[in-house]
Design a protein around this motif. Structure first.
Motif, PDB file in Angstrom:
ATOM      1  N   TYR A  45       0.775  -0.973   0.057  1.00  0.00           N
ATOM      2  CA  TYR A  45      -0.051   0.066  -0.052  1.00  0.00           C
ATOM      3  C   TYR A  45       0.842   1.220   0.135  1.00  0.00           C
ATOM      4  N   HIS A  75       1.598  -9.637  15.490  1.00  0.00           N
ATOM      5  CA  HIS A  75       1.526  -8.622  16.386  1.00  0.00           C
ATOM      6  C   HIS A  75       0.485  -7.646  15.530  1.00  0.00           C
ATOM      7  N   ASN A  76       0.023  -6.635  16.054  1.00  0.00           N
ATOM      8  CA  ASN A  76      -0.923  -5.672  15.355  1.00  0.00           C
ATOM      9  C   ASN A  76      -0.099  -5.135  14.163  1.00  0.00           C
ATOM     10  N   ALA A 132       0.751  -6.616  11.700  1.00  0.00           N
ATOM     11  CA  ALA A 132       1.819  -7.939  10.990  1.00  0.00           C
ATOM     12  C   ALA A 132       1.253  -8.107   9.521  1.00  0.00           C
ATOM     13  N   LYS A 180      -1.836  -9.878   9.064  1.00  0.00           N
ATOM     14  CA  LYS A 180      -2.814 -10.954   9.057  1.00  0.00           C
ATOM     15  C   LYS A 180      -4.136 -10.619   8.395  1.00  0.00           C
ATOM     16  N   SER A 181      -5.006  -9.303   8.745  1.00  0.00           N
ATOM     17  CA  SER A 181      -6.247  -9.039   7.946  1.00  0.00           C
ATOM     18  C   SER A 181      -6.160  -9.086   6.604  1.00  0.00           C
ATOM     19  N   THR A 182      -4.736  -8.292   6.142  1.00  0.00           N
ATOM     20  CA  THR A 182      -4.654  -8.240   4.721  1.00  0.00           C
ATOM     21  C   THR A 182      -4.387  -9.530   3.917  1.00  0.00           C
TER      22      THR A 182
HETATM   23  N1  LIG Z   1      -6.277  -0.154   2.976  1.00  0.00           N
HETATM   24  C1  LIG Z   1      -4.997   0.087   3.522  1.00  0.00           C
HETATM   25  N2  LIG Z   1      -4.224   1.060   3.170  1.00  0.00           N
HETATM   26  C2  LIG Z   1      -2.885   1.309   3.816  1.00  0.00           C
HETATM   27  N3  LIG Z   1      -2.286   0.438   4.545  1.00  0.00           N
HETATM   28  C3  LIG Z   1      -3.061  -0.340   5.024  1.00  0.00           C
HETATM   29  C4  LIG Z   1      -4.249  -0.947   4.570  1.00  0.00           C
HETATM   30  N4  LIG Z   1      -4.630  -1.711   5.177  1.00  0.00           N
HETATM   31  C5  LIG Z   1      -3.484  -2.301   6.058  1.00  0.00           C
HETATM   32  N5  LIG Z   1      -2.727  -1.505   5.939  1.00  0.00           N
HETATM   33  C6  LIG Z   1      -1.404  -1.572   6.630  1.00  0.00           C
HETATM   34  O1  LIG Z   1      -0.702  -2.968   6.296  1.00  0.00           O
HETATM   35  C7  LIG Z   1      -0.067  -3.378   7.627  1.00  0.00           C
HETATM   36  C8  LIG Z   1      -0.832  -4.746   7.883  1.00  0.00           C
HETATM   37  O2  LIG Z   1      -2.104  -4.655   8.351  1.00  0.00           O
HETATM   38  P1  LIG Z   1      -3.076  -5.538   8.930  1.00  0.00           P
HETATM   39  O3  LIG Z   1      -4.319  -4.817   9.271  1.00  0.00           O
HETATM   40  O4  LIG Z   1      -3.104  -6.561   7.706  1.00  0.00           O
HETATM   41  O5  LIG Z   1      -2.415  -6.210   9.979  1.00  0.00           O
HETATM   42  P2  LIG Z   1      -2.820  -6.991  10.984  1.00  0.00           P
HETATM   43  O6  LIG Z   1      -1.884  -8.226  11.457  1.00  0.00           O
HETATM   44  O7  LIG Z   1      -4.096  -7.555  10.738  1.00  0.00           O
HETATM   45  O8  LIG Z   1      -3.221  -6.273  12.350  1.00  0.00           O
HETATM   46  P3  LIG Z   1      -4.154  -6.221  13.767  1.00  0.00           P
HETATM   47  O9  LIG Z   1      -3.882  -7.498  14.550  1.00  0.00           O
HETATM   48  O10 LIG Z   1      -4.187  -4.994  14.274  1.00  0.00           O
HETATM   49  O11 LIG Z   1      -5.431  -6.420  13.055  1.00  0.00           O
HETATM   50  C9  LIG Z   1      -0.336  -2.127   8.634  1.00  0.00           C
HETATM   51  O12 LIG Z   1       0.857  -1.430   8.543  1.00  0.00           O
HETATM   52  C10 LIG Z   1      -1.537  -1.332   8.174  1.00  0.00           C
HETATM   53  O13 LIG Z   1      -0.964   0.012   8.440  1.00  0.00           O
END
Ligand SMILES: Nc1ncnc2c1ncn2[C@@H]1O[C@H](COP(=O)(O)OP(=O)(O)OP(=O)(O)O)[C@@H](O)[C@H]1O
Length: 318
Positions: A11, A35-36, A38, A40-42
């Motif tokens: 991104y 961790h937050n 990391a 996972k959601s993406t």
């Molecule tokens: N739509 C987006 N645009 C820009 N950056 C994004 C977007 N979605 C996620 N990110 C960035 O990508 C990285 C991974 O985010 P993601 O939400 O996948 O992490 P996560 O492991 O699911 O975290 P959490 O445990 O907090 O849910 C982070 O730095 C986040 O800021």
């Protein structure tokens, strides 16, 4: 089956997911940890076809989610339980989803029962607690009776009973041969629920390992408390154990390699640093007990000290 190959998502200047490769196999619960931020959601969103990968592939049953013939019956997902429209009843919400997927009303009744929401099925979702919303999200994921389940933080907001219910349900769904991928920050729960763990950090794979193997790797030994610690530690070392004072162990120091029997200085250092508590590696609690008995050493405490998943996770993601 889920196959992620060299998956990358960028991104702007953020590399959210970077060259990630792993499989999620049927018949077991796979935990997705990190961790937050990391990634996972993406990753889950790319598997579900909601985000397009910058490069690499994420396949469900061998094809991209958008190419599945009957998506609702093949994969069920819950990403954000708060996203649901509050004005509808739980029943109406699920029925609308079921209708869109060509699924009958009977299945709506069934999943409401499965997640324990039958009693509030006609109530407006706006009045639901976070735990009830989670259950509703899980019901929606189960609607098509899918072979693959992807759940982002499904235990959020559930009370202890709810968490136990979720664990039992996920384990039985996996035992039926389904593929179950879930993320959670509740480490104790993850260690009880997941057979396998995918651990990521800064979008990269750190570990793809069975939960049992990971915990065994971090197994830190047996805590022994004895009024005869010096004598006992010599006998244990003679049997091949590695001993460190329990206080040092708590501070996370590396164990000192095993030393020959009769080392008075060792016994002194154990006594000085750790009093009567020893952390013994390399022997089981049963063998330690037997050696203590054979050497006439009283033992006041003998506990296998398992490293928690949280401790192991913090160590490998540092
Ligand atoms: N739509 C987006 N645009 C820009 N950056 C994004 C977007 N979605 C996620 N990110 C960035 O990508 C990285 C991974 O985010 P993601 O939400 O996948 O992490 P996560 O492991 O699911 O975290 P959490 O445990 O907090 O849910 C982070 O730095 C986040 O800021």
């Amino acid at each position: 089956m889920i196959e992620v190959t060299e998956l990358t998502k960028v991104y702007g200047s953020t590399r959210a997911v970077s060259g990630l490769t792993f499989d999620v196999k049927p018949g077991q619960v796979t935990g997705f940890l990190g961790h937050n931020g990391a990634g996972k959601s993406t990753t889950m969103r790319m598997i579900l076809g909601l985000h397009t990968p910058t490069s690499g592939k994420a396949l469900i049953n061998g094809v991209r989610k958008q190419d599945l013939r009957d998506p609702m019956r093949e994969v069920g997902a819950m990403l954000d339980a708060a996203e649901v429209q509050g004005g509808r009843s739980a029943f109406a919400h699920l029925q609308a989803l079921a209708y869109a997927g060509g699924i009958g009303r009977r299945r709506v009744v069934e999943v409401l029962e499965e997640v324990g929401l039958s009693g509030v099925a006609r109530k407006r979702i706006a009045g639901f607690s976070q735990g009830m919303r989670q259950r509703l999200g899980i019901a929606a994921a189960l609607l098509g009776d899918p072979g693959v389940l992807i759940l982002d933080e499904p235990a959020n907001g559930l009370d202890p009973d709810g968490i136990r219910w979720l664990r039992t349900m996920l384990r039985s769904l996996a035992a039926e041969g389904r593929t179950v991928l879930l993320s959670s920050h509740l480490m104790t729960e993850m260690s009880l629920t997941a057979d396998r763990l995918i651990i990521i950090g800064q979008g990269r794979l750190i570990e793809d390992v069975s939960t049992a193997d990971l915990l065994a790797r971090f197994q830190s030994g047996v805590l022994v408390r004895s009024p005869h610690a010096a004598h006992l530690s010599r006998a244990l070392e003679a049997a091949g154990a590695t001993i460190r004072p329990a206080q040092d162990a708590e501070a996370g120091e590396e164990p000192v390699p095993g030393r020959p029997a009769g080392a008075g200085a060792d016994a002194r250092s154990v006594r000085d640093a750790g009093g009567e508590e020893l952390l013994v590696a390399g022997l089981t609690a049963a063998v330690i007990g037997d050696i203590a008995l054979a050497n006439g050493c009283a033992v006041h405490e003998l506990v296998s000290r398992r490293t928690s998943l949280e401790e192991a996770f913090m160590e490998i993601t540092q």
